[in-house]
Scaffold this motif. Structure first.
Motif, PDB file in Angstrom:
ATOM      1  N   VAL A  19       0.837  -1.204   0.000  1.00 36.72           N
ATOM      2  CA  VAL A  19       0.000   0.000   0.000  1.00 36.72           C
ATOM      3  C   VAL A  19       0.868   1.249   0.000  1.00 36.72           C
ATOM      4  O   VAL A  19       0.613   2.200  -0.753  1.00 36.72           O
ATOM      5  N   LEU A  20       1.913   1.256   0.812  1.00 37.35           N
ATOM      6  CA  LEU A  20       2.800   2.423   0.861  1.00 37.35           C
ATOM      7  C   LEU A  20       3.549   2.615  -0.458  1.00 37.35           C
ATOM      8  O   LEU A  20       3.705   3.746  -0.935  1.00 37.35           O
ATOM      9  N   GLU A  21       4.014   1.532  -1.048  1.00 37.24           N
ATOM     10  CA  GLU A  21       4.729   1.656  -2.318  1.00 37.24           C
ATOM     11  C   GLU A  21       3.825   2.216  -3.414  1.00 37.24           C
ATOM     12  O   GLU A  21       4.239   3.078  -4.191  1.00 37.24           O
ATOM     13  N   GLU A  22       2.591   1.733  -3.455  1.00 37.37           N
ATOM     14  CA  GLU A  22       1.689   2.162  -4.517  1.00 37.37           C
ATOM     15  C   GLU A  22       1.163   3.577  -4.296  1.00 37.37           C
ATOM     16  O   GLU A  22       1.053   4.362  -5.249  1.00 37.37           O
TER      17      GLU A  22
ATOM     18  N   ALA B  32       4.801   7.371 -12.601  1.00 34.98           N
ATOM     19  CA  ALA B  32       4.301   6.177 -11.931  1.00 34.98           C
ATOM     20  C   ALA B  32       2.912   6.431 -11.357  1.00 34.98           C
ATOM     21  O   ALA B  32       2.622   7.524 -10.854  1.00 34.98           O
ATOM     22  N   THR B  33       2.080   5.430 -11.440  1.00 36.78           N
ATOM     23  CA  THR B  33       0.733   5.503 -10.867  1.00 36.78           C
ATOM     24  C   THR B  33       0.463   4.224 -10.094  1.00 36.78           C
ATOM     25  O   THR B  33       1.038   3.159 -10.401  1.00 36.78           O
ATOM     26  N   PRO B  34      -0.405   4.267  -9.094  1.00 38.34           N
ATOM     27  CA  PRO B  34      -0.727   3.058  -8.326  1.00 38.34           C
ATOM     28  C   PRO B  34      -1.281   1.951  -9.224  1.00 38.34           C
ATOM     29  O   PRO B  34      -2.055   2.211 -10.151  1.00 38.34           O
ATOM     30  N   ASP B  35      -0.875   0.736  -8.942  1.00 36.74           N
ATOM     31  CA  ASP B  35      -1.333  -0.436  -9.697  1.00 36.74           C
ATOM     32  C   ASP B  35      -2.550  -1.017  -8.990  1.00 36.74           C
ATOM     33  O   ASP B  35      -2.422  -1.578  -7.899  1.00 36.74           O
ATOM     34  N   PRO B  36      -3.738  -0.931  -9.583  1.00 38.30           N
ATOM     35  CA  PRO B  36      -4.946  -1.438  -8.921  1.00 38.30           C
ATOM     36  C   PRO B  36      -4.865  -2.922  -8.591  1.00 38.30           C
ATOM     37  O   PRO B  36      -5.425  -3.362  -7.581  1.00 38.30           O
TER      38      PRO B  36
ATOM     39  N   VAL C  73      -4.795  -7.124  -4.282  1.00 32.69           N
ATOM     40  CA  VAL C  73      -4.173  -8.239  -3.552  1.00 32.69           C
ATOM     41  C   VAL C  73      -3.901  -7.844  -2.108  1.00 32.69           C
ATOM     42  O   VAL C  73      -4.160  -8.613  -1.173  1.00 32.69           O
ATOM     43  N   ALA C  74      -3.380  -6.630  -1.905  1.00 37.40           N
ATOM     44  CA  ALA C  74      -3.114  -6.159  -0.540  1.00 37.40           C
ATOM     45  C   ALA C  74      -4.403  -6.105   0.276  1.00 37.40           C
ATOM     46  O   ALA C  74      -4.416  -6.481   1.457  1.00 37.40           O
ATOM     47  N   LYS C  75      -5.492  -5.657  -0.346  1.00 37.68           N
ATOM     48  CA  LYS C  75      -6.777  -5.588   0.354  1.00 37.68           C
ATOM     49  C   LYS C  75      -7.271  -6.978   0.728  1.00 37.68           C
ATOM     50  O   LYS C  75      -7.777  -7.192   1.842  1.00 37.68           O
ATOM     51  N   ALA C  76      -7.139  -7.932  -0.187  1.00 37.70           N
ATOM     52  CA  ALA C  76      -7.557  -9.300   0.114  1.00 37.70           C
ATOM     53  C   ALA C  76      -6.722  -9.885   1.245  1.00 37.70           C
ATOM     54  O   ALA C  76      -7.247 -10.563   2.139  1.00 37.70           O
TER      55      ALA C  76
END
Length: 225
Positions: free
Chosen positions: A113-116, A126-130, A135-138
């Motif tokens: 989450v912090l990296e994205e 760079a943009t956050p990768d959904p 995966v992080a949320k799961a």
């Protein structure tokens, strides 16, 4: 006064800040973005990681575990109970859960989450990768189920008394909460625990944190959330 090289949303730095606030130790804080690998940080810590605690001797204490033990050795006040249990079984359970949080939870959720959402802000184009965030949320949902089970069977994370394990988990969840990644409506027993620990005076400095151009999610600083 000891000083701390930190980033406001770095959970390891947050843990050190919570520990010092609980023990009444003031900190002179210097904000750093470790992913930029600036010379000032690399000279102190070639690994370019946080936190770095600098005490009265001006000798840098590098890393979370070294900082924890230094604070416990030097600053535990005699007027209040320490955050590390004296009984071996309770202490072992505390360290087990600290390890769960700072390694497993961090490696499966927080660091992604912090990296994205934070690190990529300083990377051109760079943009956050959904997909990564999904995966992080799961993974977070699975962790929350385990934490809910623990809090349904005990008053605090590692047992019947508050320990450093509670601050470790609170440091990570507060970072994720700032970024809007926790659905507290589905958090069950963990939400009740977080409401209690969030109300402690030690938490006030964290609730005042702000990242430039990225305000916290609604309710982050509210005790009744």
């Amino acid at each position: 006064m000891p000083s701390l090289l930190h980033h406001p949303l770095d959970p390891s730095s947050r843990l050190v800040r919570l520990m010092c606030a609980e023990y009444g130790v003031p900190l002179d804080m210097e904000e750093i973005k470790p992913w930029l690998r600036e010379a000032e940080l690399l000279e102190i810590n070639p690994a370019a990681t946080l936190p770095v605690l600098i005490g009265d001797s001006d000798t840098p204490i590098v890393g979370l575990l070294a900082s924890i033990h230094t604070i416990e050795d030097l600053y535990t006040p005699s007027a209040v109970e320490g955050l590390i249990p004296a009984e071996p079984g309770q202490r072992a359970e505390m360290w087990r859960l600290i390890e769960w949080v700072i390694f497993k939870l961090n490696d499966e959720v927080t660091r992604y989450v912090l990296e994205e959402k934070i690190v990529k802000r300083d990377q051109r184009g760079a943009t956050p990768d959904p997909a990564v965030l999904r995966v992080a949320k799961a993974n977070l949902n699975e962790h929350m189920l385990y934490f809910n089970w623990l809090f349904a069977t005990r008053a605090w994370l590692a047992g019947d008394t508050m320990t450093l394990a509670d601050f470790a988990l609170a440091a990570h969840l507060s970072t994720l909460d700032y970024l809007g990644d926790i659905d507290w409506g589905k958090a069950g027993e963990t939400r009740d625990w977080y409401s209690r620990i969030k109300s402690r005076p030690a938490f006030r400095t964290l609730l005042n944190d702000r990242v430039v151009a990225m305000p916290p999610q609604r309710g982050y600083a509210d005790l009744d959330f």
